[in-house]
Design an enzyme around this catalytic site. Structure first.
Site, PDB file in Angstrom:
ATOM      1  N   TRP A 208       0.867  -1.194   0.000  1.00  0.00           N
ATOM      2  CA  TRP A 208       0.000   0.000   0.000  1.00  0.00           C
ATOM      3  C   TRP A 208       0.897   1.236   0.000  1.00  0.00           C
ATOM      4  O   TRP A 208       1.816   1.316   0.811  1.00  0.00           O
ATOM      5  CB  TRP A 208      -0.869  -0.038   1.265  1.00  0.00           C
ATOM      6  CG  TRP A 208      -1.860   1.060   1.425  1.00  0.00           C
ATOM      7  CD1 TRP A 208      -2.692   1.569   0.480  1.00  0.00           C
ATOM      8  CD2 TRP A 208      -2.143   1.774   2.637  1.00  0.00           C
ATOM      9  NE1 TRP A 208      -3.483   2.553   1.023  1.00  0.00           N
ATOM     10  CE2 TRP A 208      -3.161   2.691   2.341  1.00  0.00           C
ATOM     11  CE3 TRP A 208      -1.645   1.734   3.943  1.00  0.00           C
ATOM     12  CZ2 TRP A 208      -3.695   3.570   3.307  1.00  0.00           C
ATOM     13  CZ3 TRP A 208      -2.168   2.580   4.894  1.00  0.00           C
ATOM     14  CH2 TRP A 208      -3.181   3.492   4.579  1.00  0.00           C
TER      15      TRP A 208
ATOM     16  N   ASP B 298      -0.580  -5.678   9.320  1.00  0.00           N
ATOM     17  CA  ASP B 298      -1.643  -4.767   8.897  1.00  0.00           C
ATOM     18  C   ASP B 298      -2.858  -5.621   8.529  1.00  0.00           C
ATOM     19  O   ASP B 298      -2.796  -6.441   7.609  1.00  0.00           O
ATOM     20  CB  ASP B 298      -1.164  -3.940   7.696  1.00  0.00           C
ATOM     21  CG  ASP B 298      -2.182  -2.882   7.286  1.00  0.00           C
ATOM     22  OD1 ASP B 298      -3.394  -3.148   7.368  1.00  0.00           O
ATOM     23  OD2 ASP B 298      -1.764  -1.788   6.852  1.00  0.00           O
TER      24      ASP B 298
ATOM     25  N   LYS C 160     -13.479  -1.292   6.337  1.00  0.00           N
ATOM     26  CA  LYS C 160     -14.020  -2.170   5.290  1.00  0.00           C
ATOM     27  C   LYS C 160     -14.941  -3.228   5.896  1.00  0.00           C
ATOM     28  O   LYS C 160     -16.010  -3.499   5.376  1.00  0.00           O
ATOM     29  CB  LYS C 160     -12.902  -2.872   4.519  1.00  0.00           C
ATOM     30  CG  LYS C 160     -11.556  -2.176   4.557  1.00  0.00           C
ATOM     31  CD  LYS C 160     -11.314  -1.241   3.420  1.00  0.00           C
ATOM     32  CE  LYS C 160     -10.075  -0.381   3.699  1.00  0.00           C
ATOM     33  NZ  LYS C 160      -9.674   0.461   2.616  1.00  0.00           N
TER      34      LYS C 160
END
Ligand code: KET
Length: 396
Positions: A130, A211, A246
């Protein structure tokens, strides 16, 4: 006074999402930002979240500042979600968990903490990762390097090269790993590969940073916590930044947490103190509304069951879209391999498209991908998947 400022080129993901919003074409398709859209192309409001909010509103709860480390109810619920209710690491009091401003807030707090207390520890991220990982750790003053990860030739993982690279790192290096649904590639470690990696981490005294932004989108809510539970069992110290953006579809609420699994209760107390100091000088304390939603959805049995069913449905819808995309592409371009759409997991797939091909997709067909070739598969639906697949087939 500010004429010397460098113009900001914009964030590669967020500015693309802005450009999409401004695009007047009716049949445009947003596969850029990591957001789950439902089959009607909307960001869903999960029933469990709406009911938690209604309950909070009905009580007309006061809104004091939360403690620096966040809501105790949320922090406890997050620990049980991540580690499983009966994990030895929780019972022994060696896990420190803070509610943070999204998982981004957790990443930033951890980065500042590392820079203050282990400044010589460089950060190693997967190649690729990311975009904001590098930006955040470099922004905090840490050196960032990459270890081999994605294999463009196979659309899979360069696991041996990854191990070899990690094997050579100095002790206390911070190694950023995605628990599941790797962003941007969709290529994950299998449980067996985690079991191979963990002894290496232990032997080399590396400090993993997990993560977990897409819990439930890989194999399931519990399954996607595999790496966290296995690491905690092994006795190594490690960080976890986890997000509800999310999994609960609450992007703007900034609901996330940061945990550090320590050696023992005494180390955990020291760490908590300095993490509180880091938060206080960053944003002081986290948002109360996010804490209310997350703790109710995680602890109320009815809301929890409803949430878990919704997460399962979201994951299955993405898998169905992966199959539809694969079917159309395989029919239109039989000479090419598209199996990676089926093996890659979570919201993203790495298409291997060049920036020029991505630009063509956007300009000629109104289909938006990140210029790295990352596609957010969760933006596909039964109304746009065939059209998108046809557009892809014509630029590849
Ligand atoms: N980690 C990863 C791997 C990640 O993809 C995101 C968001 C975050 C952390 C941040 O999540 P939050 O808890 O909302 O702070 N990724 C999507 C959105 C973004 O770039 O901000 C994305 O990659 O599109």
């Amino acid at each position: 006074m500010f004429a010397h400022l460098d113009p900001y080129a914009g964030d590669p993901i967020l500015s693309l999402n802005d450009a999409f919003q401004k695009d007047p074409r009716k049949d445009k398709v947003n596969l850029s930002i990591g957001i789950y859209f439902d089959d009607a192309g909307r960001i869903p409001s999960l029933d469990a979240v709406s009911r938690a909010e209604a309950a909070m509103l009905a009580e007309a709860r006061p809104k004091p500042y939360l403690p620096i480390e966040g809501s105790p109810a949320m922090r406890q619920a997050v620990q049980q979600l991540l580690f499983g209710a009966d994990h030895e690491a929780l019972a022994s009091g060696r896990v420190v968990t803070l509610q943070t401003v999204g998982s981004s807030g957790g990443l930033k707090v951890a980065a500042d903490f590392m820079h203050r207390w282990l400044p010589r520890s460089a950060v190693w991220v997967s190649d690729p990762t990311w975009d904001n990982h590098r930006a955040m750790f470099e922004g905090a003053g840490l050196a960032v390097h990459a270890y081999p990860y994605y294999d463009a030739a196979t659309g899979g993982l360069k696991f041996d090269a990854m191990l070899q690279s990690l094997q050579a790192l100095p002790a206390k290096s911070l190694v950023l790993l995605h628990a599941c649904c790797h962003n941007p590639t969709g290529v994950d470690l299998s449980p067996a590969q985690w079991e191979t990696l963990i002894p290496l981490i232990k032997a080399r005294e590396l400090l993993p940073f997990i993560d977990l932004a897409y819990q439930g989108y890989g194999d399931g809510i519990e399954e996607d916590a595999f790496a966290i539970r296995a690491l905690a069992r092994s006795g190594v110290r490690f960080w976890v930044a986890n997000s509800f953006s999310k999994s609960m579809s609450v992007y703007g609420e900034r609901a996330g947490a940061l945990s550090l699994v320590c050696a023992d209760r005494e180390e955990a107390a020291l760490v908590m103190g300095q993490l509180q100091a880091t938060v206080r000088r960053n944003y002081s304390s986290p948002p109360i509304h996010a804490a209310g939603i997350v703790s109710l959805v995680l602890t109320d049995p009815t809301l929890n069951a409803s949430w878990r069913a919704d997460v399962d449905a979201m994951r299955q819808r993405i898998q169905a879209m992966r199959h539809s995309l694969h079917t159309v592409l395989a029919a239109k371009r039989p000479e090419r391999q598209f199996d990676y759409f089926l093996t890659q997991r979570g919201m993203f797939s790495y298409t291997g498209l060049s920036p020029a091909q991505v630009d063509r997709l956007r300009d000629e067909f109104g289909v938006y991908l990140v210029r790295s070739g990352r596609m957010c598969v969760a933006g596909l639906n039964t109304g746009n998947v065939e059209r998108t697949a046809a557009a892809l087939a014509s630029v590849i």
